[in-house]
Scaffold this active site. Structure first.
Site, mmCIF file in Angstrom:
data_model
loop_
_atom_site.group_PDB
_atom_site.id
_atom_site.type_symbol
_atom_site.label_atom_id
_atom_site.label_comp_id
_atom_site.label_asym_id
_atom_site.label_seq_id
_atom_site.Cartn_x
_atom_site.Cartn_y
_atom_site.Cartn_z
ATOM 1 N N LYS A 213 0.805 -1.221 0.000
ATOM 2 C CA LYS A 213 0.000 0.000 0.000
ATOM 3 C C LYS A 213 0.842 1.277 0.000
ATOM 4 O O LYS A 213 0.508 2.240 -0.672
ATOM 5 C CB LYS A 213 -0.939 0.015 1.218
ATOM 6 N N ASP B 47 -10.000 2.571 2.371
ATOM 7 C CA ASP B 47 -10.061 1.975 3.719
ATOM 8 C C ASP B 47 -10.779 2.902 4.719
ATOM 9 O O ASP B 47 -11.610 2.439 5.502
ATOM 10 C CB ASP B 47 -8.647 1.677 4.244
HETATM 11 P P1 NAP Z 1 0.863 -2.367 9.912
HETATM 12 O O1 NAP Z 1 0.969 -1.207 8.992
HETATM 13 O O2 NAP Z 1 1.956 -3.376 9.953
HETATM 14 O O3 NAP Z 1 0.651 -1.767 11.404
HETATM 15 C C1 NAP Z 1 0.526 -2.617 12.501
HETATM 16 C C2 NAP Z 1 0.221 -1.805 13.753
HETATM 17 O O4 NAP Z 1 -0.034 -2.729 14.816
HETATM 18 C C3 NAP Z 1 1.342 -0.909 14.202
HETATM 19 O O5 NAP Z 1 0.803 0.236 14.810
HETATM 20 C C4 NAP Z 1 2.056 -1.784 15.232
HETATM 21 O O6 NAP Z 1 2.709 -1.033 16.259
HETATM 22 C C5 NAP Z 1 0.906 -2.505 15.862
HETATM 23 N N1 NAP Z 1 1.302 -3.795 16.424
HETATM 24 C C6 NAP Z 1 1.818 -4.848 15.750
HETATM 25 N N2 NAP Z 1 2.034 -5.869 16.593
HETATM 26 C C7 NAP Z 1 1.667 -5.442 17.831
HETATM 27 C C8 NAP Z 1 1.671 -6.041 19.123
HETATM 28 N N3 NAP Z 1 2.100 -7.293 19.298
HETATM 29 N N4 NAP Z 1 1.225 -5.313 20.175
HETATM 30 C C9 NAP Z 1 0.771 -4.040 19.992
HETATM 31 N N5 NAP Z 1 0.762 -3.423 18.790
HETATM 32 C C10 NAP Z 1 1.200 -4.118 17.720
HETATM 33 O O7 NAP Z 1 -0.457 -3.215 9.607
HETATM 34 P P2 NAP Z 1 -1.843 -2.649 9.030
HETATM 35 O O8 NAP Z 1 -1.795 -2.650 7.541
HETATM 36 O O9 NAP Z 1 -2.175 -1.405 9.744
HETATM 37 O O10 NAP Z 1 -2.855 -3.817 9.442
HETATM 38 C C11 NAP Z 1 -3.244 -4.011 10.803
HETATM 39 C C12 NAP Z 1 -4.456 -4.926 10.816
HETATM 40 O O11 NAP Z 1 -5.564 -4.232 10.260
HETATM 41 C C13 NAP Z 1 -4.276 -6.166 9.963
HETATM 42 O O12 NAP Z 1 -4.020 -7.265 10.801
HETATM 43 C C14 NAP Z 1 -5.594 -6.342 9.214
HETATM 44 O O13 NAP Z 1 -6.264 -7.516 9.674
HETATM 45 C C15 NAP Z 1 -6.420 -5.151 9.597
HETATM 46 N N6 NAP Z 1 -7.014 -4.499 8.407
HETATM 47 C C16 NAP Z 1 -8.329 -4.738 8.154
HETATM 48 C C17 NAP Z 1 -8.946 -4.132 7.070
HETATM 49 C C18 NAP Z 1 -10.401 -4.400 6.805
HETATM 50 O O14 NAP Z 1 -10.887 -4.066 5.701
HETATM 51 N N7 NAP Z 1 -11.134 -4.963 7.729
HETATM 52 C C19 NAP Z 1 -8.230 -3.276 6.215
HETATM 53 C C20 NAP Z 1 -6.867 -3.049 6.518
HETATM 54 C C21 NAP Z 1 -6.279 -3.680 7.605
HETATM 55 P P3 NAP Z 1 4.220 -0.482 16.088
HETATM 56 O O15 NAP Z 1 4.085 0.844 15.436
HETATM 57 O O16 NAP Z 1 4.719 -0.403 17.480
HETATM 58 O O17 NAP Z 1 4.938 -1.498 15.250
#
Ligand code: NAP
Length: 311
Positions: free
Chosen positions: A95, A131
């Site tokens: 993305k 999104d």
């Molecule tokens: P990302 O860019 O990798 O960001 C992950 C976030 O989660 C960061 O803020 C990270 O914190 C935090 N994090 C990761 N592991 C953690 C842990 N063990 N404890 C606390 N915080 C943690 O990922 P993303 O693209 O935002 O996606 C996140 C989730 O959103 C995905 O798993 C997906 O299922 C969901 N999503 C859903 C939709 C939908 O349409 N429903 C759309 C998009 C995403 P740090 O900054 O500290 O690393």
């Protein structure tokens, strides 16, 4: 002759040799003109949802899954025009990278620095991000409320967290609290959003825009001052994960929205229910971001009921 529908996962090598890849053992009918690029991509529910939409609208095309690695994105994007694609969706890890690899980025994607939908328009690749608006529609559908009337706490400041926070800011939510494991990232996001929160919508002793660390005492204090809590971290992707906020810290007045989706309750939704609160998982966000992508590609409303049934 029976039509051949795709259930396969394609790769960059297939895109480079598209005629062969879609001919054997017999020609795909209808042809693939849309898809999702990701790594991993096998779990994506977008193909079943978008193919249901295409069938419902009698659009003679298919939507496929493409396993494209991070270093393959540029090559994969470069062949879409000559293969007559309408567009693609992008998921992890593409993305952010895509924003610099296409011809034009609309305001929704520019403000986030991330693209989840590409439309091929007169030979040019145009980027959008659905999104945030998809999240907004999901909240309205699940809880019958608008973001502008809510005090929101978002957990996470990655791609999904940024989209959620930006949407809340754009819709002028009452209050926004950003919680992230890496505090600096949350602070950076708040800095980007601060201009949205200078208005007069201030009430109570708490600031309208606030960043807190991932600490129990800070979260416990904020629960009394928020209406909606959104999980935008991957916590809950594995069934064995603990809820990002345990039931004992939640309260019956909060609404919990978990961007993680699945057939059954996520750990966070279970914690909400245990606390007497309402909870919903991210299927509705997936649905609405997909419906908005469909509208961008075809300039018509998406058949939302058919898409919902397919999920
Ligand atoms: P990302 O860019 O990798 O960001 C992950 C976030 O989660 C960061 O803020 C990270 O914190 C935090 N994090 C990761 N592991 C953690 C842990 N063990 N404890 C606390 N915080 C943690 O990922 P993303 O693209 O935002 O996606 C996140 C989730 O959103 C995905 O798993 C997906 O299922 C969901 N999503 C859903 C939709 C939908 O349409 N429903 C759309 C998009 C995403 P740090 O900054 O500290 O690393």
């Amino acid at each position: 002759m029976k039509k051949k529908r795709t259930t396969e996962r394609y790769t960059l090598a297939d895109l480079d040799n598209w005629r062969e890849a879609t001919r054997s053992p017999r020609r795909l009918d209808p042809p693939i003109r849309l898809g999702v690029f990701g790594d991993p991509v096998a779990h994506s529910l977008s193909p079943q949802m978008q193919n249901a939409a295409l069938r419902a609208c009698k659009i003679d095309m298919q939507y496929a899954r493409f396993h494209i690695r991070a270093n393959e994105l540029r090559s994969a994007l470069s062949v879409l025009t000559e293969l007559d694609f309408i567009g693609v969706n992008l998921t992890v890890p593409h993305k952010i990278a895509a924003a610099n690899q296409i011809d034009d980025v609309d305001e929704s994607a520019r403000s986030l620095g991330a693209v989840n939908t590409i439309k091929i328009d007169n030979g040019k690749l145009r980027g959008f991000n659905t999104d945030g608006p998809g999240f907004s529609r999901a909240i309205r559908e699940e809880f019958s409320v608008d973001l502008r009337d809510l005090r929101v706490m978002v957990l996470g400041a990655g791609g999904a967290g940024r989209a959620v926070a930006m949407q809340c800011a754009k819709e002028s939510c009452e209050r926004l609290v950003i919680v992230n494991r890496t505090f600096e990232k949350a602070k950076q996001l708040a800095t980007e959003l601060q201009d949205f929160f200078t208005g007069p919508k201030v009430f109570g002793p708490v600031p309208r825009l606030q960043v807190i660390g991932w600490e129990e005492a800070a979260i416990r204090f904020q629960i009394g001052n928020v209406d909606l809590i959104v999980n935008a971290t991957p916590l809950g992707l594995n069934r064995a994960d603990a809820a990002p906020i345990p039931a004992r810290l939640l309260a019956p007045h909060v609404m919990v929205y978990d961007t993680i989706y699945g057939e059954s309750r996520t750990p966070f939704v279970s914690a909400a229910i245990e606390a007497g609160a309402r909870g919903a998982n991210g299927l509705s966000m997936l649905l609405h971001q997909g419906a908005l992508a469909f509208r961008i590609w075809f300039e018509r409303e998406a058949p939302i009921d058919a898409m919902r049934r397919a999920l």
